[in-house]
Design a protein around this motif. Structure first.
Motif, PDB file in Angstrom:
ATOM      1  N   HIS A 208      10.498   4.965   3.330  1.00 60.26           N
ATOM      2  CA  HIS A 208       8.943   4.238   3.692  1.00 60.26           C
ATOM      3  C   HIS A 208       8.864   3.060   2.804  1.00 60.26           C
ATOM      4  O   HIS A 208       8.773   2.252   2.834  1.00 60.26           O
ATOM      5  N   ALA A 209       9.316   3.207   1.110  1.00 60.62           N
ATOM      6  CA  ALA A 209       8.804   1.728   0.009  1.00 60.62           C
ATOM      7  C   ALA A 209      10.461   1.539   0.356  1.00 60.62           C
ATOM      8  O   ALA A 209       9.954  -0.284   0.472  1.00 60.62           O
ATOM      9  N   ARG A 210      11.182   1.376   1.031  1.00 64.30           N
ATOM     10  CA  ARG A 210      12.341   0.682   1.410  1.00 64.30           C
ATOM     11  C   ARG A 210      11.873  -0.646   1.986  1.00 64.30           C
ATOM     12  O   ARG A 210      12.470  -0.946   2.322  1.00 64.30           O
ATOM     13  N   GLU A 211      11.280  -0.329   3.157  1.00 65.84           N
ATOM     14  CA  GLU A 211      10.542  -0.312   4.103  1.00 65.84           C
ATOM     15  C   GLU A 211       9.774  -1.505   4.030  1.00 65.84           C
ATOM     16  O   GLU A 211       9.569  -2.644   4.331  1.00 65.84           O
TER      17      GLU A 211
ATOM     18  N   GLY B 196       8.867 -20.053 -11.380  1.00 63.85           N
ATOM     19  CA  GLY B 196       7.644 -18.916 -11.544  1.00 63.85           C
ATOM     20  C   GLY B 196       8.262 -17.853 -11.412  1.00 63.85           C
ATOM     21  O   GLY B 196       9.215 -17.037 -10.293  1.00 63.85           O
ATOM     22  N   VAL B 197       7.813 -16.727 -11.811  1.00 64.90           N
ATOM     23  CA  VAL B 197       7.997 -15.579 -12.050  1.00 64.90           C
ATOM     24  C   VAL B 197       7.145 -14.282 -11.151  1.00 64.90           C
ATOM     25  O   VAL B 197       6.610 -14.478 -10.980  1.00 64.90           O
ATOM     26  N   VAL B 198       8.094 -12.835 -10.496  1.00 65.93           N
ATOM     27  CA  VAL B 198       7.605 -12.538  -9.253  1.00 65.93           C
ATOM     28  C   VAL B 198       8.587 -12.047  -9.500  1.00 65.93           C
ATOM     29  O   VAL B 198       9.085 -11.103 -10.196  1.00 65.93           O
ATOM     30  N   GLU B 199       7.484 -10.930  -8.640  1.00 69.75           N
ATOM     31  CA  GLU B 199       8.894  -9.872  -8.300  1.00 69.75           C
ATOM     32  C   GLU B 199       9.355  -9.123  -7.238  1.00 69.75           C
ATOM     33  O   GLU B 199       8.707  -9.603  -6.316  1.00 69.75           O
ATOM     34  N   TYR B 200      10.226  -8.599  -6.696  1.00 72.60           N
ATOM     35  CA  TYR B 200      10.922  -8.741  -5.362  1.00 72.60           C
ATOM     36  C   TYR B 200      10.811  -8.315  -4.453  1.00 72.60           C
ATOM     37  O   TYR B 200      10.607  -9.214  -3.565  1.00 72.60           O
ATOM     38  N   GLN B 201       9.267  -7.502  -5.396  1.00 68.36           N
ATOM     39  CA  GLN B 201       8.959  -7.150  -3.534  1.00 68.36           C
ATOM     40  C   GLN B 201       7.865  -7.689  -3.223  1.00 68.36           C
ATOM     41  O   GLN B 201       7.508  -8.221  -2.236  1.00 68.36           O
ATOM     42  N   ALA B 202       7.072  -8.205  -3.868  1.00 64.83           N
ATOM     43  CA  ALA B 202       5.872  -9.821  -3.637  1.00 64.83           C
ATOM     44  C   ALA B 202       7.216 -11.020  -2.852  1.00 64.83           C
ATOM     45  O   ALA B 202       6.708 -11.298  -2.004  1.00 64.83           O
ATOM     46  N   TYR B 203       7.916 -11.306  -3.753  1.00 62.39           N
ATOM     47  CA  TYR B 203       9.481 -12.157  -2.957  1.00 62.39           C
ATOM     48  C   TYR B 203       9.960 -11.764  -1.412  1.00 62.39           C
ATOM     49  O   TYR B 203       9.273 -13.011  -0.947  1.00 62.39           O
ATOM     50  N   THR B 204      10.036 -10.702  -1.151  1.00 64.20           N
ATOM     51  CA  THR B 204      10.950 -10.550   0.161  1.00 64.20           C
ATOM     52  C   THR B 204       9.127 -10.707   1.129  1.00 64.20           C
ATOM     53  O   THR B 204      10.073 -10.815   2.196  1.00 64.20           O
ATOM     54  N   ASN B 205       8.307 -10.249   0.839  1.00 66.48           N
ATOM     55  CA  ASN B 205       7.455 -10.299   1.290  1.00 66.48           C
ATOM     56  C   ASN B 205       6.681 -11.477   1.694  1.00 66.48           C
ATOM     57  O   ASN B 205       6.023 -11.530   2.589  1.00 66.48           O
ATOM     58  N   SER B 206       6.797 -12.459   1.226  1.00 62.03           N
ATOM     59  CA  SER B 206       6.575 -14.042   0.950  1.00 62.03           C
ATOM     60  C   SER B 206       7.508 -14.627   2.134  1.00 62.03           C
ATOM     61  O   SER B 206       8.193 -15.120   1.278  1.00 62.03           O
TER      62      SER B 206
ATOM     63  N   GLY C 224       0.487  -1.148   0.275  1.00 60.45           N
ATOM     64  CA  GLY C 224       0.253   0.070   0.061  1.00 60.45           C
ATOM     65  C   GLY C 224       0.850   1.333   0.220  1.00 60.45           C
ATOM     66  O   GLY C 224      -0.050   1.963   0.442  1.00 60.45           O
ATOM     67  N   TRP C 225       1.498   1.669  -0.459  1.00 60.73           N
ATOM     68  CA  TRP C 225       3.100   2.451  -0.177  1.00 60.73           C
ATOM     69  C   TRP C 225       2.415   3.459  -1.181  1.00 60.73           C
ATOM     70  O   TRP C 225       2.196   4.358  -0.500  1.00 60.73           O
ATOM     71  N   LEU C 226       2.211   3.570  -2.152  1.00 59.46           N
ATOM     72  CA  LEU C 226       1.055   4.558  -2.742  1.00 59.46           C
ATOM     73  C   LEU C 226       0.290   5.340  -2.095  1.00 59.46           C
ATOM     74  O   LEU C 226      -0.148   6.097  -1.914  1.00 59.46           O
ATOM     75  N   ASN C 227      -0.508   4.104  -1.783  1.00 60.12           N
ATOM     76  CA  ASN C 227      -2.067   4.734  -1.047  1.00 60.12           C
ATOM     77  C   ASN C 227      -1.484   6.145   0.249  1.00 60.12           C
ATOM     78  O   ASN C 227      -2.595   6.571   0.123  1.00 60.12           O
ATOM     79  N   GLU C 228      -0.778   4.951   0.621  1.00 59.92           N
ATOM     80  CA  GLU C 228      -0.453   5.892   1.981  1.00 59.92           C
ATOM     81  C   GLU C 228       0.083   6.531   1.956  1.00 59.92           C
ATOM     82  O   GLU C 228      -0.171   8.302   2.819  1.00 59.92           O
ATOM     83  N   VAL C 229       0.974   7.441   0.594  1.00 60.68           N
ATOM     84  CA  VAL C 229       1.902   8.203  -0.199  1.00 60.68           C
ATOM     85  C   VAL C 229       1.282   9.736  -0.461  1.00 60.68           C
ATOM     86  O   VAL C 229       0.734  10.538   0.216  1.00 60.68           O
TER      87      VAL C 229
ATOM     88  N   GLY D 186      10.413  -2.988   1.155  1.00 59.02           N
ATOM     89  CA  GLY D 186      10.837  -4.025  -0.211  1.00 59.02           C
ATOM     90  C   GLY D 186      10.773  -3.481  -1.472  1.00 59.02           C
ATOM     91  O   GLY D 186      11.246  -4.408  -2.409  1.00 59.02           O
ATOM     92  N   PHE D 187      10.813  -2.247  -2.323  1.00 61.39           N
ATOM     93  CA  PHE D 187      10.846  -1.542  -2.731  1.00 61.39           C
ATOM     94  C   PHE D 187      12.695  -1.242  -2.561  1.00 61.39           C
ATOM     95  O   PHE D 187      13.270  -1.005  -1.916  1.00 61.39           O
ATOM     96  N   ASP D 188      13.403  -0.993  -3.748  1.00 62.28           N
ATOM     97  CA  ASP D 188      14.670  -0.483  -4.247  1.00 62.28           C
ATOM     98  C   ASP D 188      15.370  -1.261  -3.670  1.00 62.28           C
ATOM     99  O   ASP D 188      16.277  -0.748  -2.489  1.00 62.28           O
ATOM    100  N   PRO D 189      15.318  -3.011  -3.850  1.00 59.28           N
ATOM    101  CA  PRO D 189      16.304  -3.714  -3.470  1.00 59.28           C
ATOM    102  C   PRO D 189      17.914  -3.046  -3.822  1.00 59.28           C
ATOM    103  O   PRO D 189      18.393  -2.750  -4.718  1.00 59.28           O
ATOM    104  N   ASP D 190      19.023  -3.109  -2.888  1.00 53.00           N
ATOM    105  CA  ASP D 190      20.248  -3.110  -3.320  1.00 53.00           C
ATOM    106  C   ASP D 190      21.302  -4.599  -4.015  1.00 53.00           C
ATOM    107  O   ASP D 190      20.969  -5.175  -3.540  1.00 53.00           O
ATOM    108  N   ASN D 191      20.721  -3.954  -4.961  1.00 52.44           N
ATOM    109  CA  ASN D 191      21.965  -5.186  -5.944  1.00 52.44           C
ATOM    110  C   ASN D 191      22.440  -4.491  -7.030  1.00 52.44           C
ATOM    111  O   ASN D 191      22.366  -3.572  -7.411  1.00 52.44           O
ATOM    112  N   SER D 192      23.215  -5.211  -7.482  1.00 52.05           N
ATOM    113  CA  SER D 192      24.012  -4.668  -8.651  1.00 52.05           C
ATOM    114  C   SER D 192      23.778  -5.914 -10.005  1.00 52.05           C
ATOM    115  O   SER D 192      24.286  -5.688 -10.952  1.00 52.05           O
TER     116      SER D 192
END
Length: 564
Positions: A349-352, A290-300, A112-117, A354-360
């Motif tokens: 707040h987005a990083r909290e 299966g395909v998935v976004e990182y933000q969904a993966y890290t919260n599952s 719900g990040w965008l909702n809260e913003v 699971g967005f903006d993952p730190d990867n190379s």
């Protein structure tokens, strides 16, 4: 007997009983965790089905041709947006702008990040330079569905933030007027969640686990994976175009790329209509990845606990576009909101979440035009079955409880959605009330069969009780018989009903047989009694669609496009 010893004996017996119960419970739970089922022989299942069929009355209806409608009613079939996709944030300013956003930003809890913003922005009481109050509204809607509303001019928001720029390019190619306001609201990554066991096997053979080695393993038949419907899912579309580019970096639509794609699809048991369907198939062991976004993966917990995340493709940067010609007041409001959303507080707040993952990871930065993306989608539709046809049986409830509006919606949805069935598939139709009627025997979906299908649907009338599981057993038998003529075909059943079975065999009898034969049962539920339909769909990783909503035609069309 010595009375003084009785309490001791009773205590010993009680302890033994307790121990036995504990062992039984442990063994039962262990079996459940391991997914074990009591062994069932083919002979037992075949005999049970044959025994059931002897007591089910089946009539053969005369075939009648109907009118095949080829008109494109795509825009008309889009559901009422306020019913299907209600606002998740309602702005009340003198000048309010509405943003179409994907569910990972405009959903609930960690999504719900965008909702809260937006809510925080609205609370600030911001004003335009002319003194008017400003606000933002948010509507949660998938990237592809947003594109459909915008390009068909059914509903136009002031702003649109898909998961990646692929759907932005697609919308522009289809006539939408979009202006890129920000390349990224929040950063995300598309990836493949692969079981750690499968990842270890791949690493030992290929030396590393990457998008390329995973795709190659699927092509060679060493791995089964799933991806989501590329007409609505940004991650599914990202996977599609990157797989094609992997097969031929200079021309993703070349004959060599198409040949490899056909081989890839043989390792894809089914394209998942929803992410939930895919995750359920992964948990059951049907899919290893299966395909998935990182933000969904890290919260599952399920995915993080047993799967590795392998990034791929174009970055899911969640770009923000303005749509159409904004007034100066609307443009000022959008710019003010964008400045706030990109400030330090909302981004932290987005990083909290699971967005903006730190990867190379080195993202795919090659440019794809909207026409390239459309061509890739068309290729997917033509080649997704890799030459393997589908045998599909439609089972329509015409009992008294389906009278009136439910039957009218059933007919409309079947006729309209059947336009998405390819002619090299095989289709038949059953209807049922007290008894079962074979309205149309299974046959290749040629123009003639399409005409008979239309005629069979048009003449259906309601009345009588509801022998749902009798019809399902007859359907399983018809599918099994026809598959003898096309043994390599995929089989599936579409059951359209209100779920109120009050005649004939019960759920368990049918469910055990469906489970044994492994036929996916896609259910479409009318009225309220739907739990049994959901249960049926869950047996073999199919999906349930709620036909009470006015989006049933749109949803069925997408389902048929994905599966047939």
């Amino acid at each position: 007997m010595n009375k003084s010893k009785s309490p001791v004996i009773i205590a010993v017996i009680g302890a033994l009983v307790t121990m036995i119960l504990i062992i039984v419970v442990i063994n039962s739970n262990s079996s459940k965790k391991e997914g074990k089922k009591a062994p069932v022989s083919q002979k037992n299942v075949t005999e049970t089905l044959e025994s059931c069929l002897k007591s089910i009355k089946v009539t053969n209806a005369e075939k009648v041709k109907g009118t095949v409608d080829y008109s494109d009613k795509g825009a008309a079939n889009l559901p009422n947006i306020n019913t299907k996709y209600p606002l998740t944030v309602q702005g009340t300013g003198d000048v309010d702008i509405e943003i179409f956003s994907t569910s990972e930003k405009a959903g609930k809890n960690n999504n719900g990040w965008l909702n809260e913003v937006a809510e925080e922005f609205n609370k600030q009481g911001n004003r335009l330079s002319n003194g008017k109050s400003m606000s933002v509204s948010v509507r949660s809607i998938a990237s592809g569905a947003s594109c459909d509303y915008i390009t068909n001019n059914v509903y136009i928001p002031q702003a649109y933030t898909p998961s990646n720029e692929l759907f932005g390019e697609l919308a522009v190619e289809n006539g939408a007027k979009l202006k890129l306001e920000a390349e990224s609201l929040v950063s995300n990554v598309a990836g493949i969640a692969i079981s750690r066991t499968a990842a270890s096997t791949l690493k030992s053979k290929y030396g590393n686990v990457s998008f390329e080695t995973i795709v190659d393993a699927v092509v060679s038949g060493e791995l089964q994976m799933g991806y989501t419907y590329p007409y609505t899912s940004a991650t599914g579309l990202n996977f599609l175009v990157n797989a094609l580019q992997h097969f031929d970096g200079s021309d993703m639509l070349s004959s060599a790329a198409i040949e490899k794609f056909q081989q890839l699809q043989k390792g894809i048991p089914f394209v998942c209509y929803t992410t939930d369907q895919m995750v359920n198939a992964m948990q059951s062991g049907t899919l290893q990845a299966g395909v998935v976004e990182y933000q969904a993966y890290t919260n599952s917990p399920v995915l993080k606990g047993g799967y590795d995340f392998v990034p791929f493709g174009y970055k899911h940067s969640n770009p923000l576009y303005s749509v159409g010609e904004l007034t100066p007041d609307q443009q000022e409001t959008l710019s003010a909101f964008l400045k706030f959303a990109l400030s330090d507080g909302p981004q932290a707040h987005a990083r909290e979440y699971g967005f903006d993952p730190d990867n190379s990871f080195s993202y795919n930065t090659s440019k794809l035009s909207g026409s390239d993306i459309i061509s890739a989608q068309r290729l997917w539709k033509e080649e997704k079955d890799s030459g393997t046809p589908t045998v599909a049986l439609f089972i329509a409830d015409v009992s008294g409880s389906m009278g009136g509006d439910p039957l009218a919606r059933l007919k409309e949805s079947l006729l309209e959605a059947s336009k998405n069935i390819k002619p090299d598939n095989y289709v038949g139709l059953l209807s049922y009330s007290d008894n079962v009627s074979l309205e149309l025997p299974i046959s290749q979906f040629t123009l003639e069969q399409q005409s008979y299908f239309a005629g069979a649907v048009e003449r259906m009338r309601t009345g009588g009780n509801t022998a749902t599981y009798d019809a399902l057993l007859v359907g399983v038998d018809l599918i099994n018989q026809y598959k003898q003529t096309v043994p390599d075909a995929k089989a599936m059943i579409f059951l359209l009903s209100d779920g109120q079975c009050n005649e004939g065999y019960d759920y368990k009898t049918a469910a055990d047989i469906v489970d044994y034969y492994g036929i996916p049962i896609y259910t479409i539920g009318y009225n309220e009694d739907i739990e049994s339909l959901k249960d049926l769909s869950s047996i073999n990783e199919a999906v349930y669609i709620d036909a009470d909503n006015d989006d049933v035609v749109y949803e069925l069309a997408a389902l048929f496009n994905a599966q047939m």
